[in-house]
Design a protein around this motif. Sequence first.
Motif, PDB file in Angstrom:
ATOM      1  N   HIS A  70      15.071   4.950  -4.242  1.00 42.82           N
ATOM      2  CA  HIS A  70      15.876   4.033  -4.916  1.00 42.82           C
ATOM      3  C   HIS A  70      16.134   2.574  -4.658  1.00 42.82           C
ATOM      4  O   HIS A  70      15.995   1.627  -5.317  1.00 42.82           O
ATOM      5  N   LYS A  71      15.976   2.570  -3.213  1.00 41.02           N
ATOM      6  CA  LYS A  71      16.085   1.018  -2.643  1.00 41.02           C
ATOM      7  C   LYS A  71      14.825   0.393  -3.073  1.00 41.02           C
ATOM      8  O   LYS A  71      14.715  -0.624  -3.338  1.00 41.02           O
ATOM      9  N   SER A  72      13.495   1.091  -2.814  1.00 38.98           N
ATOM     10  CA  SER A  72      12.394   0.449  -3.211  1.00 38.98           C
ATOM     11  C   SER A  72      12.245  -0.174  -4.554  1.00 38.98           C
ATOM     12  O   SER A  72      11.789  -1.272  -4.921  1.00 38.98           O
ATOM     13  N   HIS A  73      12.846   0.665  -5.496  1.00 41.66           N
ATOM     14  CA  HIS A  73      12.675   0.266  -6.814  1.00 41.66           C
ATOM     15  C   HIS A  73      13.654  -1.067  -7.123  1.00 41.66           C
ATOM     16  O   HIS A  73      13.037  -1.752  -7.890  1.00 41.66           O
ATOM     17  N   LYS A  74      14.584  -1.052  -6.671  1.00 36.82           N
ATOM     18  CA  LYS A  74      15.312  -2.117  -6.678  1.00 36.82           C
ATOM     19  C   LYS A  74      14.791  -3.595  -6.087  1.00 36.82           C
ATOM     20  O   LYS A  74      14.871  -4.410  -6.675  1.00 36.82           O
ATOM     21  N   LEU A  75      14.130  -3.353  -4.958  1.00 38.78           N
ATOM     22  CA  LEU A  75      13.728  -4.741  -4.170  1.00 38.78           C
ATOM     23  C   LEU A  75      12.188  -4.885  -4.469  1.00 38.78           C
ATOM     24  O   LEU A  75      11.678  -6.069  -4.604  1.00 38.78           O
ATOM     25  N   LEU A  76      11.300  -3.849  -4.585  1.00 41.84           N
ATOM     26  CA  LEU A  76       9.869  -4.163  -4.545  1.00 41.84           C
ATOM     27  C   LEU A  76       9.225  -3.704  -5.760  1.00 41.84           C
ATOM     28  O   LEU A  76       8.003  -3.942  -5.761  1.00 41.84           O
ATOM     29  N   ILE A 109       0.778  -1.028   0.063  1.00 43.30           N
ATOM     30  CA  ILE A 109       0.035  -0.064   0.133  1.00 43.30           C
ATOM     31  C   ILE A 109       0.890   1.226  -0.174  1.00 43.30           C
ATOM     32  O   ILE A 109       0.638   2.423  -0.426  1.00 43.30           O
ATOM     33  N   MET A 110       1.880   0.996   0.697  1.00 38.31           N
ATOM     34  CA  MET A 110       2.692   2.200   0.775  1.00 38.31           C
ATOM     35  C   MET A 110       3.243   2.593  -0.523  1.00 38.31           C
ATOM     36  O   MET A 110       3.329   3.778  -1.045  1.00 38.31           O
ATOM     37  N   GLU A 111       3.855   1.522  -1.256  1.00 41.57           N
ATOM     38  CA  GLU A 111       4.575   1.851  -2.466  1.00 41.57           C
ATOM     39  C   GLU A 111       3.403   2.321  -3.570  1.00 41.57           C
ATOM     40  O   GLU A 111       3.696   2.909  -4.391  1.00 41.57           O
ATOM     41  N   GLU A 112       2.429   1.268  -3.532  1.00 43.45           N
ATOM     42  CA  GLU A 112       1.237   1.425  -4.607  1.00 43.45           C
ATOM     43  C   GLU A 112       0.569   2.791  -4.486  1.00 43.45           C
ATOM     44  O   GLU A 112       0.343   3.376  -5.582  1.00 43.45           O
ATOM     45  N   LEU A 117      14.653   1.623   3.755  1.00 44.70           N
ATOM     46  CA  LEU A 117      14.258   1.972   2.599  1.00 44.70           C
ATOM     47  C   LEU A 117      14.203   3.533   2.189  1.00 44.70           C
ATOM     48  O   LEU A 117      14.064   3.868   0.961  1.00 44.70           O
ATOM     49  N   SER A 118      14.293   4.466   3.264  1.00 43.19           N
ATOM     50  CA  SER A 118      14.055   5.742   3.202  1.00 43.19           C
ATOM     51  C   SER A 118      12.582   6.383   2.963  1.00 43.19           C
ATOM     52  O   SER A 118      11.934   6.765   3.521  1.00 43.19           O
ATOM     53  N   GLU A 119      12.420   5.892   1.744  1.00 40.73           N
ATOM     54  CA  GLU A 119      11.021   6.536   1.212  1.00 40.73           C
ATOM     55  C   GLU A 119      10.261   5.587   0.253  1.00 40.73           C
ATOM     56  O   GLU A 119      10.864   4.843  -0.509  1.00 40.73           O
ATOM     57  N   PRO A 120       8.994   5.608   0.280  1.00 39.08           N
ATOM     58  CA  PRO A 120       8.189   4.949  -0.823  1.00 39.08           C
ATOM     59  C   PRO A 120       8.768   5.185  -2.303  1.00 39.08           C
ATOM     60  O   PRO A 120       8.775   6.438  -2.587  1.00 39.08           O
ATOM     61  N   CYS A 121       8.913   4.069  -3.067  1.00 40.12           N
ATOM     62  CA  CYS A 121       9.148   4.490  -4.450  1.00 40.12           C
ATOM     63  C   CYS A 121      10.601   5.097  -4.673  1.00 40.12           C
ATOM     64  O   CYS A 121      10.846   5.884  -5.795  1.00 40.12           O
ATOM     65  N   GLU A 138       6.201  -1.268  12.361  1.00 39.32           N
ATOM     66  CA  GLU A 138       7.090  -1.947  11.796  1.00 39.32           C
ATOM     67  C   GLU A 138       7.225  -1.621  10.235  1.00 39.32           C
ATOM     68  O   GLU A 138       8.662  -1.512  10.060  1.00 39.32           O
ATOM     69  N   ILE A 139       6.549  -1.045   9.485  1.00 43.54           N
ATOM     70  CA  ILE A 139       6.523  -0.547   8.325  1.00 43.54           C
ATOM     71  C   ILE A 139       7.457   0.751   8.339  1.00 43.54           C
ATOM     72  O   ILE A 139       8.317   1.117   7.724  1.00 43.54           O
ATOM     73  N   GLN A 140       6.864   1.591   9.185  1.00 46.09           N
ATOM     74  CA  GLN A 140       7.523   2.887   9.629  1.00 46.09           C
ATOM     75  C   GLN A 140       8.882   2.572   9.755  1.00 46.09           C
ATOM     76  O   GLN A 140       9.869   3.465   9.212  1.00 46.09           O
ATOM     77  N   LYS A 141       9.222   1.939  10.484  1.00 44.85           N
ATOM     78  CA  LYS A 141      10.561   1.379  11.041  1.00 44.85           C
ATOM     79  C   LYS A 141      11.597   1.065   9.820  1.00 44.85           C
ATOM     80  O   LYS A 141      12.704   1.546   9.543  1.00 44.85           O
ATOM     81  N   LEU A 142      10.722   0.158   8.981  1.00 44.34           N
ATOM     82  CA  LEU A 142      11.317  -0.428   7.679  1.00 44.34           C
ATOM     83  C   LEU A 142      11.945   0.922   6.795  1.00 44.34           C
ATOM     84  O   LEU A 142      12.902   0.744   6.090  1.00 44.34           O
ATOM     85  N   TYR A 143      11.029   1.869   6.600  1.00 42.95           N
ATOM     86  CA  TYR A 143      11.468   2.859   5.698  1.00 42.95           C
ATOM     87  C   TYR A 143      12.505   3.900   6.511  1.00 42.95           C
ATOM     88  O   TYR A 143      13.412   4.183   5.810  1.00 42.95           O
ATOM     89  N   SER A 144      12.196   3.855   7.956  1.00 41.21           N
ATOM     90  CA  SER A 144      13.155   4.857   8.486  1.00 41.21           C
ATOM     91  C   SER A 144      14.506   4.263   8.677  1.00 41.21           C
ATOM     92  O   SER A 144      15.838   4.791   8.460  1.00 41.21           O
ATOM     93  N   ASP A 145      14.745   2.899   8.936  1.00 44.89           N
ATOM     94  CA  ASP A 145      16.178   2.274   9.109  1.00 44.89           C
ATOM     95  C   ASP A 145      16.565   1.860   7.530  1.00 44.89           C
ATOM     96  O   ASP A 145      17.831   1.703   7.457  1.00 44.89           O
TER      97      ASP A 145
END
Lengths: 590, 165
Positions: A572-578, A282-285, A566-570, A557-564
Amino acid sequence: MTNSVKVTINGIVVEAQPDDTVLLAAQRAGIKIPSLCYLKGVNEPAACRVCVVEAEVNGMPMRNLPAACVLQVQEGMNIRTSTGKVRKAVRKNLELILANHDRDCLTCVRNGNCELNKLCEEFGVDQIPYDGAVRERHIDDSSYSIVRDSGKCILCGRCISTCKNVQGIGVLDYTGRGFNTRVAPAFEYGMRDIDCIYCGQCIVSCPVAALKEKSNIDQVWEAIDDPEKFVVVQTAPAVRAALGEEFGITIGTAVTGKMVAALKQIGFDKVFDTNFSADLTIMEEGTELLQRVTRGGVLPMITSCSPGWIRYCELNYPDFLENLSTCKSPQQMFGAVVKSYYAETFQIDPKKLVSVSIMPCTSKKTEANRPEMEVDGIRDVDFSLTTRELARMIKQAGIDFLSLHDEETDSVMGDYTGAGVIFGATGGVMEAALRTVADILTGEDLRDIEYKECRGLEGIREASVTLPIEGRDTEIKLAIAHGTANAAKLLESIRSGEKNYHFIEIMGCPGGCINGGGQPHISSRKRMELDPKALRSAALYAEDARLPVRKSHQNKEIQKLYSDYLSEPCGHKSHKLLHTHYQERYTYEK
Amino acid sequence: MNQRSCHCDKMKDERYLELKSYLDALTETDGMAMQILQEAQRIFGYLPLDVHKFIADNTRIPISELFGISTFYSQFSTSPKGKHQISVCLGTACYVKGAQKIVDKVADALDIKVGGTTTDGYFTLDAARCIGCCGLSPVMMIDEDVYANLLNVDAIPEILEKYRA
């Protein structure tokens, strides 16, 4: 109401609608007529002759024994369902079906819930007096998802009708004639090379084991038994709404806590939840949708959680590939995150980490095996099992499921919100996305979060919401379709210019994941009485309603995943992984 | 309409053009599979995979349904037929009068089985049910020519030779 018709069934006067069949009229009156090839509203060919009855109209006996599934009621009709003549005929018909059926019942995956076996038991079939020629047996295990076994097939046609009429695809049909008749794709092609989307609706419609999932249970046990391996498991939202059925629990009962306890007893090192990655989706989409709307991207954007739908689109509507959200499905997102973020956080070698998913779906097996579903050579998901396979593992492990005490999922990737839970029902992804997108755009923590217009089982549903986008109130038009036949209708209306939307949710199976091809079998008889789609989805909406947090972006836990990480939805890292890509696909290639 | 493949390469083939114009002229394809396959068989002489795919992609009829029909009815063939069609009647009267010997002789002379086609593409051998002229039994037909009272099977190689010309 039209004039009802009075018929007598086994001496009981039954009021029926004029267009009722004897089978339906009897069922409403609580009289059971056995059936086999009949699948209400889907397959009514009167082929198996198991539902035959004796019938008289105004004292005149009807010729032969008519099949109740196609016999229309008439005023003054007198039906007898269990005379000696009927029992003898049905038993003979069952014997004839068995004569050309692979009868290794002890080693059969449907042992215990085979509809043919049940009928034979009920009719006291204790021998098969025919030992003539049997059909040549073909086993097609060419795909990652579905195995066809012609030795088990009784030619009832339920799979053919389901694929053609419910899903609007039609990969299977009768081929050849007479004794050599088989249910198969055209020109002897295997399931891997045809336009099958692996939704598995054929499997859940099959009364026997002619169609089944390609099992990965053995590989999963092997990984669990290997002390070198760290085996983690995720369970899709729809699994908890149906797993209990395998252990005799009423349809529509969520068994989340027991399921988690069972997975821990089986020996998974960590038990997580796909709901977590549903929240991540949902965060990404949601972010992707906002970007597409504000930056002039391709619209409508269509959800990409359902691999059956994705393959359907790649095969039949390649002109819509740009419309598909680039987000991986929750299953794949989970796998990618567990082997990167989780592995790094807990210093586990991702090569020793085995990621298993429990899905209500057979298409997920093929999705997990798509070549692009990996990051730096590390596969997102190693093995995808169906709900049925999990039930088998629980039984193999000797776990007394009913007496298990509820347990909680493990942390860091086990927390989830109500938004993640409702992913399993048609309209759920849309509703979950709206909860987050509306909050982001208004900057408020909105309280009115139940988007009831997204719910229900109507094949295609439309809705609209007004949201402040870049300071202007903008109407966002939405549509939801489930089952590929409905998806096709919706896409045709967009292609012709008749309809236009911003955001569309499509699920490959009717009802969404709760009615997926990996879910427990429900007999055709039971399906006459109840609709598993409604009952199972009600279980998910109930779980959503009782959860304290019901919006994906509020998942800690999603908030932590981004702060620790992925940094932000969509980002650089998101694009690689998600995120992923799609391609047009061709079938029946030489 | 599904857009599975463009079939561009096929659009240079007159047979596909003819089939396409037949399909385009249909106002409805529901329930038309049988007629469409008959037309395709007339144009191509047989119904290979590509023809099935072409019909499926140009109608809404699944390829499996087309294949189901083309393998059910003996009038359709998914493999090429020879230039000349040999039908030996195996109806009761012909059979009693030794038609099986005719079948065996033809099969032997051409080195094919019933239903098969010679490697040079000249002949296909089929067994027919009653042709309806039992007074002439045993009977063999090659295309539209009738060979009646064919008791002397040794004459068969010579008869076949005429069609190779």
